[in-house]
Design a protein around this motif. Structure first.
Motif, PDB file in Angstrom:
ATOM      1  N   ASP A 116       0.762  -1.349   0.052  1.00  0.00           N
ATOM      2  CA  ASP A 116       0.030  -0.035   0.066  1.00  0.00           C
ATOM      3  C   ASP A 116       0.929   1.295   0.055  1.00  0.00           C
ATOM      4  OD1 ASP A 116      -1.769   2.143   0.634  1.00  0.00           O
ATOM      5  OD2 ASP A 116      -3.375   0.618   1.467  1.00  0.00           O
ATOM      6  N   GLU A 117       1.127   1.718  -1.176  1.00  0.00           N
ATOM      7  CA  GLU A 117       1.922   2.944  -1.376  1.00  0.00           C
ATOM      8  C   GLU A 117       1.407   4.170  -0.484  1.00  0.00           C
ATOM      9  OE1 GLU A 117       5.154   5.035  -3.051  1.00  0.00           O
ATOM     10  OE2 GLU A 117       4.550   2.859  -3.322  1.00  0.00           O
ATOM     11  N   ASP A 118       0.318   4.419  -0.558  1.00  0.00           N
ATOM     12  CA  ASP A 118      -0.243   5.568   0.416  1.00  0.00           C
ATOM     13  C   ASP A 118       0.096   5.326   1.784  1.00  0.00           C
ATOM     14  OD1 ASP A 118      -1.203   6.743  -1.767  1.00  0.00           O
ATOM     15  OD2 ASP A 118      -3.324   5.988  -1.730  1.00  0.00           O
ATOM     16  N   LYS A 119      -0.198   4.196   2.259  1.00  0.00           N
ATOM     17  CA  LYS A 119       0.074   3.982   3.615  1.00  0.00           C
ATOM     18  C   LYS A 119       1.590   4.281   4.147  1.00  0.00           C
ATOM     19  CE  LYS A 119      -3.331   0.844   5.888  1.00  0.00           C
ATOM     20  NZ  LYS A 119      -3.411  -0.322   6.376  1.00  0.00           N
ATOM     21  N   TYR A 120       2.439   3.447   2.894  1.00  0.00           N
ATOM     22  CA  TYR A 120       3.874   3.711   3.440  1.00  0.00           C
ATOM     23  C   TYR A 120       4.447   5.092   3.580  1.00  0.00           C
ATOM     24  CZ  TYR A 120       8.875   3.373   2.413  1.00  0.00           C
ATOM     25  OH  TYR A 120      10.109   3.440   2.846  1.00  0.00           O
ATOM     26  N   ARG A 121       3.662   6.001   2.452  1.00  0.00           N
ATOM     27  CA  ARG A 121       4.274   7.246   2.488  1.00  0.00           C
ATOM     28  C   ARG A 121       3.894   8.305   3.343  1.00  0.00           C
ATOM     29  NH1 ARG A 121       8.958   6.969  -0.057  1.00  0.00           N
ATOM     30  NH2 ARG A 121       8.843   5.564  -1.927  1.00  0.00           N
ATOM     31  N   ARG A 122       2.608   7.928   3.830  1.00  0.00           N
ATOM     32  CA  ARG A 122       2.028   8.679   5.040  1.00  0.00           C
ATOM     33  C   ARG A 122       2.861   8.216   6.193  1.00  0.00           C
ATOM     34  NH1 ARG A 122      -3.206   7.643   2.879  1.00  0.00           N
ATOM     35  NH2 ARG A 122      -3.551   5.909   4.428  1.00  0.00           N
ATOM     36  N   THR A 123       3.323   7.114   6.592  1.00  0.00           N
ATOM     37  CA  THR A 123       3.942   6.756   7.595  1.00  0.00           C
ATOM     38  C   THR A 123       5.212   7.300   7.701  1.00  0.00           C
ATOM     39  OG1 THR A 123       2.880   4.656   7.900  1.00  0.00           O
ATOM     40  CG2 THR A 123       4.756   4.600   8.976  1.00  0.00           C
ATOM     41  N   GLN A 144       6.316   9.966   5.920  1.00  0.00           N
ATOM     42  CA  GLN A 144       6.113  11.549   6.315  1.00  0.00           C
ATOM     43  C   GLN A 144       5.672  11.818   7.806  1.00  0.00           C
ATOM     44  OE1 GLN A 144       3.246  13.296   3.882  1.00  0.00           O
ATOM     45  NE2 GLN A 144       3.085  15.170   4.771  1.00  0.00           N
ATOM     46  N   ASN A 145       5.041  11.261   8.402  1.00  0.00           N
ATOM     47  CA  ASN A 145       4.645  11.265   9.893  1.00  0.00           C
ATOM     48  C   ASN A 145       6.071  11.117  10.787  1.00  0.00           C
ATOM     49  OD1 ASN A 145       2.206  11.877   9.197  1.00  0.00           O
ATOM     50  ND2 ASN A 145       1.092  10.032  10.337  1.00  0.00           N
ATOM     51  N   ALA A 197      -2.253   6.530   8.985  1.00  0.00           N
ATOM     52  CA  ALA A 197      -3.353   5.770   8.279  1.00  0.00           C
ATOM     53  C   ALA A 197      -4.612   6.718   8.094  1.00  0.00           C
ATOM     54  CB  ALA A 197      -4.031   4.579   8.933  1.00  0.00           C
TER      55      ALA A 197
END
Length: 433
Positions: A395-402, A404-405, A433
């Motif tokens: 899950d690219e979106d989850k990875y990038r958000r994690t 970044q956070n 998430a």
């Protein structure tokens, strides 16, 4: 050193070796009578490696230049050949009985816990940065999902592996699961399955893993590689760690375009055409030097990252502290059991951090291979059960958000942890998430 001291040291070493062999045969006896998956069987400390199985994902890209090489090739046939050569380069360190320093490896790696993660990067002058994200997405049965990608060259590897061990004359390991190497520039996919492993030398205590069976690499551009593995065997015929691989068009599998033959831990020859063709090149696998994997310092790692979570266990293994190994492993295992009970009581399940489970038929990339017999065999499904083939998708979106956070210092609420780094974690997995 005096003769008395030297003599005492030799006697202590001999006594230690005898105790180790005795413990080994006791363990082997329990293996022979054990019913079920051997990966769940507790091994004696002297067999335990100080690393988790989840780190095995790193073997795929320890030679970044070979990993990205197919993305730099314009010809489809040559790309398929480079994919095959890259795959062969991943076998030596993963399955060799000794490390680069000549030290014998421990037989049994640590079993990853549900939610365990392993993150790292390779920095190479020509290949650039290659990233690794690996997560234990299932504990019963064990499954490790991984994603390896090099954005500069537009190439990635994604998949999962589900090992299952059993005893039949020796210790055997089947590895269900598959990987898909994707090349952006050509919108091309290569489906990869894995060979079986069996352990030789268990009665002589000269333990060495061997590969057996057949594995495949199927390309969406119309090529297939078939790799057959062989060992010296009981009759001492042939050579250990042998293989013969053919690259053919999918439409003409019996007409090899190339034949690669040799030993996956030493070297192999490349022949243009069939087995009887003249060798055109020799590849020395033993001379390949691995690019070190860079991971965050222990103190900066997430509590679920493998090396931080298992650091106390690993230290006890390195110190040959049997009581310490048991104590620290139990701390992690008990925490995991308590967390599963808490989830059950609350009517919820563990939310995977970087991956999600999907039906193969619902994923555009994997759907290319939904009718592939190799994929069906790798997943343990029959030809009439394509609807049931499942996979784990990054899950690219989850990875990038994690990521970044983490960079911004965003923290999530947690419960008290045990000293081993694993505790009653609630919403932490949902960070970003």
């Amino acid at each position: 050193m005096s003769l008395t001291t030297a003599s005492t040291k030799c006697l202590d070493e001999k006594k230690g070796q005898e105790q180790t062999k005795s413990a080994w045969f006791q363990f082997l006896k329990s293996v022979m009578t054990f019913k079920g998956d051997l990966t769940s069987l507790t091994a004696p400390p002297f067999l335990l490696a100080p690393t988790s199985i989840i780190e095995y994902s790193a073997y795929w890209a320890e030679h970044p230049r070979l990993f990205v090489a197919p993305a730099l090739e314009a010809d489809a046939e040559q790309r398929a050949l480079k994919v095959l050569q890259w795959f062969l380069s991943t076998l030596r360190e993963q399955h060799a009985s000794k490390d680069e320093a000549g030290k014998r490896k421990k037989l049994k790696p640590l079993n990853p816990f549900l939610g365990e993660i392993f993150l790292g990067r390779w920095h190479d002058d020509s290949a650039g940065v290659t990233e690794l994200v690996s997560e234990q997405v299932s504990h019963h049965p064990p499954k490790t999902a991984y994603k390896i990608f090099n954005k500069a060259h537009g190439i990635s590897l994604e998949g999962h592996v589900a090992p299952k061990a059993y005893f039949s004359t020796t210790i055997n390991i089947e590895r269900k699961g598959h990987g898909v190497l994707h090349i952006d520039r050509h919108d091309e996919d290569h489906l990869i399955t894995m060979p079986k492993v069996h352990v030789e030398g268990i009665m002589t205590f000269q333990i060495a893993p061997e590969l057996s069976g057949v594995s495949y690499i199927h390309s969406s551009s119309g090529y297939v590689s078939r790799i057959e593995y062989a060992s010296k065997g009981w009759l001492l015929k042939g050579k250990s760690n042998s293989f013969i691989a053919t690259l053919s068009k999918t439409s003409e599998p019996s007409k090899p375009l190339y034949t690669l033959e040799g030993q996956w831990n030493k070297s192999y020859t490349i022949k243009k055409g069939g087995d009887k063709s003249k060798a055109t090149a020799t590849v020395d696998l033993a001379s390949l030097r691995r690019t070190p994997l860079t991971v965050a310092p222990l103190a900066q790692q997430h509590p679920l990252e493998s090396r931080r979570a298992w650091h106390a266990v690993a230290a006890a293994i390195e110190a040959n502290d049997i009581l310490g190994v048991g104590r620290e492993k139990s701390a992690i295992e008990n925490a995991q059991r308590a967390l599963r009970v808490e989830e059950k009581n609350d009517g919820r399940v563990w939310n995977r951090r970087f991956f999600r489970e999907v039906r193969v038929m619902d994923d555009p990339t994997l759907a290319r291979f939904v009718d592939d017999v190799a994929l069906q065999h790798a997943e343990g499904n029959g030809n009439d059960d394509v609807e049931g083939i499942m996979s784990w998708k990054f899950d690219e979106d989850k990875y990038r958000r994690t990521v970044q956070n983490a960079a911004e210092g965003v923290k999530s609420p947690t419960h008290t942890r045990f000293d081993s780094g694993i505790g009653m974690i609630d919403d932490e997995i949902l960070v970003g998430a």
